[in-house]
Design an enzyme around this catalytic site. Structure first.
Site, short mmCIF file in Angstrom:
data_model
loop_
_atom_site.label_atom_id
_atom_site.label_comp_id
_atom_site.label_asym_id
_atom_site.label_seq_id
_atom_site.Cartn_x
_atom_site.Cartn_y
_atom_site.Cartn_z
CG HIS A 1 -1.95 -1.44 5.10
ND1 HIS A 1 -2.09 -1.66 3.75
CD2 HIS A 1 -1.14 -0.36 5.22
CE1 HIS A 1 -1.38 -0.76 3.08
NE2 HIS A 1 -0.80 0.04 3.95
CG HIS B 1 -3.05 -10.38 9.36
ND1 HIS B 1 -2.64 -9.64 8.27
CD2 HIS B 1 -2.18 -10.09 10.36
CE1 HIS B 1 -1.57 -8.93 8.59
NE2 HIS B 1 -1.27 -9.19 9.85
CB THR C 1 3.06 -11.10 7.45
OG1 THR C 1 2.22 -10.24 8.24
CG2 THR C 1 3.47 -12.32 8.27
CB THR C 2 3.20 -5.78 6.31
OG1 THR C 2 3.83 -5.36 7.53
CG2 THR C 2 1.84 -6.38 6.63
CG HIS D 1 0.06 -11.32 13.44
ND1 HIS D 1 0.43 -11.02 12.15
CD2 HIS D 1 -0.31 -12.63 13.45
CE1 HIS D 1 0.30 -12.10 11.39
NE2 HIS D 1 -0.16 -13.08 12.16
CG HIS E 1 -1.45 -6.22 13.36
ND1 HIS E 1 -0.21 -6.06 13.94
CD2 HIS E 1 -1.27 -7.15 12.39
CE1 HIS E 1 0.67 -6.84 13.34
NE2 HIS E 1 0.05 -7.52 12.40
#
Length: 244
Positions: free
Chosen positions: A84, A111, A195-196, A128, A109
């Site tokens: 992801h 995005h 957000t996941t 993030h 991580h």
């Protein structure tokens, strides 16, 4: 802010869970964000929550928020592409001072493109930095990256990234996170969510106002490494206040 329980809401475990259940959600098709809330009964926040992230940051209220105090003293741990995102675990000793307490950095991580917008502007990359306090409450510091000068920390991250998904590698002990944060430590603050999945609410969000530079080649490399866009669509504010 609601307490994060050990089973579902533990921030350090959120991305480990994603590795174990990689086929349960994604960013496209039948398991895309618009379906997350229907994939698992425990992910009901994803389609029923009222304080979801990401958002378009507009019309903030002046709150005279103090600059963020960062304490970055320990090296990173390991890096992996978990299916992801590119995920970096962090050793104990890195924290942020906020609300008269210290929030320990657990992981960070990426995005691409950015999940949050600022005044309608989207950025090539968003980092993030996920923190938790002694009560297991969550806080995310988000940093936007734009094309410019090469970024030393991002270069080390890219060079250490394993070629295969779900394989981990140690980061060099001399990796410094400092270049992933802007010099100006002012930020926007609002209440949001992960957000996941499970899209847990009650998360403090601090989005840095000033972006950080990375070379166009670095931005392209990390986008290619991610393979697919991994950004959740914007969520409604539902009357939330954004403070600066």
């Amino acid at each position: 802010m609601q307490k994060i329980t050990a089973v579902l809401l533990s921030l350090p475990l959120a991305w480990i869970t994603s590795v174990l259940a990689e086929n349960h959600w994604s960013y496209k098709g039948d398991t895309a964000p618009e379906h997350w809330g229907n994939l698992n009964a425990q992910w009901f926040f994803c389609n029923q929550g009222q304080y979801q992230s990401p958002i378009d940051i507009r019309d903030p209220v002046t709150g005279n928020l103090p600059p963020l105090n960062l304490y970055l003293s320990s090296p990173a741990g390991s890096i992996t592409h978990n299916g992801h995102t590119i995920h970096i675990t962090v050793e104990e000793g890195n924290s942020v001072a906020l609300d008269r307490q210290h929030w320990q950095l657990k992981q960070f991580h990426f995005h691409a493109p950015s999940e949050n917008y600022i005044n309608g502007q989207r950025f090539p990359l968003e980092v993030h930095f996920v923190h938790a306090n002694s009560k297991d409450e969550g806080m995310v510091v988000a940093v936007m990256l734009v094309a410019g000068q090469a970024n030393p920390a991002l270069e080390m991250v890219l060079n250490a990234l394993p070629q295969r998904q779900h394989h981990s590698a140690a980061l060099p002990p001399n990796v410094s996170f400092a270049s992933l944060f802007p010099q100006d430590k002012h930020y926007y603050r609002f209440s949001g969510s992960l957000t996941t999945p499970p899209c847990t609410e009650g998360i403090i969000w601090l989005v840095m106002k000033q972006p950080v530079e990375a070379s166009q080649m670095q931005l392209s490399r990390i986008t290619q490494a991610l393979r697919n866009a991994n950004s959740r669509p914007l969520q409604p504010l539902h009357g939330r206040q954004i403070t600066e």
